[in-house]
Scaffold this active site. Structure first.
Site, PDB file in Angstrom:
ATOM      1  N   HIS A 194      -8.075   8.567   2.391  1.00 23.53           N
ATOM      2  CA  HIS A 194      -7.372   9.850   2.497  1.00 23.53           C
ATOM      3  C   HIS A 194      -8.321  10.979   2.179  1.00 23.53           C
ATOM      4  O   HIS A 194      -9.264  10.822   1.395  1.00 23.53           O
ATOM      5  CB  HIS A 194      -6.150   9.894   1.585  1.00 23.53           C
ATOM      6  CG  HIS A 194      -6.435   9.575   0.147  1.00 23.53           C
ATOM      7  ND1 HIS A 194      -6.576   8.278  -0.307  1.00 23.53           N
ATOM      8  CD2 HIS A 194      -6.626  10.367  -0.926  1.00 23.53           C
ATOM      9  CE1 HIS A 194      -6.818   8.293  -1.606  1.00 23.53           C
ATOM     10  NE2 HIS A 194      -6.870   9.555  -2.014  1.00 23.53           N
ATOM     11  N   CYS A 229       0.865  -1.178   0.000  1.00 20.37           N
ATOM     12  CA  CYS A 229       0.000   0.000   0.000  1.00 20.37           C
ATOM     13  C   CYS A 229       0.904   1.231   0.000  1.00 20.37           C
ATOM     14  O   CYS A 229       1.729   1.414   0.898  1.00 20.37           O
ATOM     15  CB  CYS A 229      -0.916   0.016   1.228  1.00 20.37           C
ATOM     16  SG  CYS A 229      -1.770   1.592   1.426  1.00 20.37           S
ATOM     17  N   CYS A 284       0.634   3.386   3.196  1.00 19.40           N
ATOM     18  CA  CYS A 284       1.258   2.719   4.345  1.00 19.40           C
ATOM     19  C   CYS A 284       2.780   2.846   4.264  1.00 19.40           C
ATOM     20  O   CYS A 284       3.447   3.061   5.287  1.00 19.40           O
ATOM     21  CB  CYS A 284       0.836   1.256   4.420  1.00 19.40           C
ATOM     22  SG  CYS A 284      -0.820   0.990   5.103  1.00 19.40           S
ATOM     23  N   HIS A 342      -6.125   3.542   0.163  1.00 20.84           N
ATOM     24  CA  HIS A 342      -5.909   3.797   1.600  1.00 20.84           C
ATOM     25  C   HIS A 342      -6.634   5.114   1.848  1.00 20.84           C
ATOM     26  O   HIS A 342      -6.296   6.134   1.214  1.00 20.84           O
ATOM     27  CB  HIS A 342      -4.404   3.884   1.894  1.00 20.84           C
ATOM     28  CG  HIS A 342      -4.062   4.144   3.343  1.00 20.84           C
ATOM     29  ND1 HIS A 342      -3.180   3.362   4.065  1.00 20.84           N
ATOM     30  CD2 HIS A 342      -4.468   5.125   4.199  1.00 20.84           C
ATOM     31  CE1 HIS A 342      -3.070   3.837   5.300  1.00 20.84           C
ATOM     32  NE2 HIS A 342      -3.845   4.919   5.397  1.00 20.84           N
ATOM     33  N   THR A 390      -7.764   6.416  -6.526  1.00 20.17           N
ATOM     34  CA  THR A 390      -6.649   5.723  -7.181  1.00 20.17           C
ATOM     35  C   THR A 390      -5.714   5.051  -6.181  1.00 20.17           C
ATOM     36  O   THR A 390      -4.980   4.135  -6.566  1.00 20.17           O
ATOM     37  CB  THR A 390      -5.830   6.693  -8.056  1.00 20.17           C
ATOM     38  OG1 THR A 390      -5.323   7.755  -7.246  1.00 20.17           O
ATOM     39  CG2 THR A 390      -6.680   7.267  -9.176  1.00 20.17           C
ATOM     40  N   HIS A 420      -4.482   1.148   8.235  1.00 22.41           N
ATOM     41  CA  HIS A 420      -4.881   0.920   6.843  1.00 22.41           C
ATOM     42  C   HIS A 420      -6.390   0.692   6.780  1.00 22.41           C
ATOM     43  O   HIS A 420      -6.889  -0.373   7.111  1.00 22.41           O
ATOM     44  CB  HIS A 420      -4.151  -0.266   6.221  1.00 22.41           C
ATOM     45  CG  HIS A 420      -4.571  -0.475   4.787  1.00 22.41           C
ATOM     46  ND1 HIS A 420      -3.981   0.197   3.739  1.00 22.41           N
ATOM     47  CD2 HIS A 420      -5.567  -1.222   4.253  1.00 22.41           C
ATOM     48  CE1 HIS A 420      -4.590  -0.146   2.615  1.00 22.41           C
ATOM     49  NE2 HIS A 420      -5.562  -1.013   2.899  1.00 22.41           N
ATOM     50  N   ASN A 442     -12.382  10.727  -2.331  1.00 22.25           N
ATOM     51  CA  ASN A 442     -12.835   9.904  -3.448  1.00 22.25           C
ATOM     52  C   ASN A 442     -12.939   8.465  -2.956  1.00 22.25           C
ATOM     53  O   ASN A 442     -12.005   7.950  -2.327  1.00 22.25           O
ATOM     54  CB  ASN A 442     -11.839   9.980  -4.612  1.00 22.25           C
ATOM     55  CG  ASN A 442     -11.719  11.393  -5.167  1.00 22.25           C
ATOM     56  OD1 ASN A 442     -12.712  12.099  -5.311  1.00 22.25           O
ATOM     57  ND2 ASN A 442     -10.500  11.820  -5.454  1.00 22.25           N
TER      58      ASN A 442
END
Ligand code: AMP
Ligand code: ZN
Length: 113
Positions: free
Chosen positions: A99, A4, A7, A97, A94, A46, A86
């Site tokens: 955000h 990830c 991460c 994780h 995209t 995560h 999103n």
């Protein structure tokens, strides 16, 4: 979480321009800024996306929004800013994780709502 991107950024394995960090949250400048101020605020746990928020991890989301208010003040976004999340393929996510984008430093246009 292996493989990830965010991460790895939180762990310091991939470089980033940090603007804020606490026990729950890491925030850094977006590599492809869409406004003069474009910061990504991510939980240190995560969580794949907004759809994966539940009773067990929602404290991280609250801490993200506490951080957003602090970061906005530190960045001088006194006349406002936009927070965007999103979620999933149709939402244009995209990096899987969770955000929150902080966009500001200019009068923003292209509102959808
Ligand atoms: P989203 O499309 O909502 O999943 O947003 C992902 C964001 O991550 C995009 O705005 C990218 O520009 C940003 N991004 C991708 N890789 C990096 C990176 N290594 N450092 C900082 N931002 C990144
Ligand atoms: Zn992750």
């Amino acid at each position: 979480m292996d493989n990830c991107l965010f991460c790895k950024i939180i762990a310091g394995d991939i470089p980033s321009t940090k603007v804020y960090e606490d026990e729950y949250v890491y925030a850094f400048r977006d590599i492809n800024p869409q406004a003069p101020v474009h910061i990504l605020v991510v939980p240190k746990a995560h969580i794949a996306c907004a759809d994966a928020v539940d009773e067990g991890n929602s404290l991280y989301v609250a801490k993200c929004f506490e951080a957003i208010a602090k970061i906005a003040k530190a960045e001088g976004l006194d006349s406002g800013y936009r927070v965007i999340n999103n979620c999933g393929e149709d939402g244009g996510q995209t990096v899987m994780h969770l955000h929150f984008h902080i966009l500001g430093g200019v009068k923003l246009s292209d509102k959808m709502l």
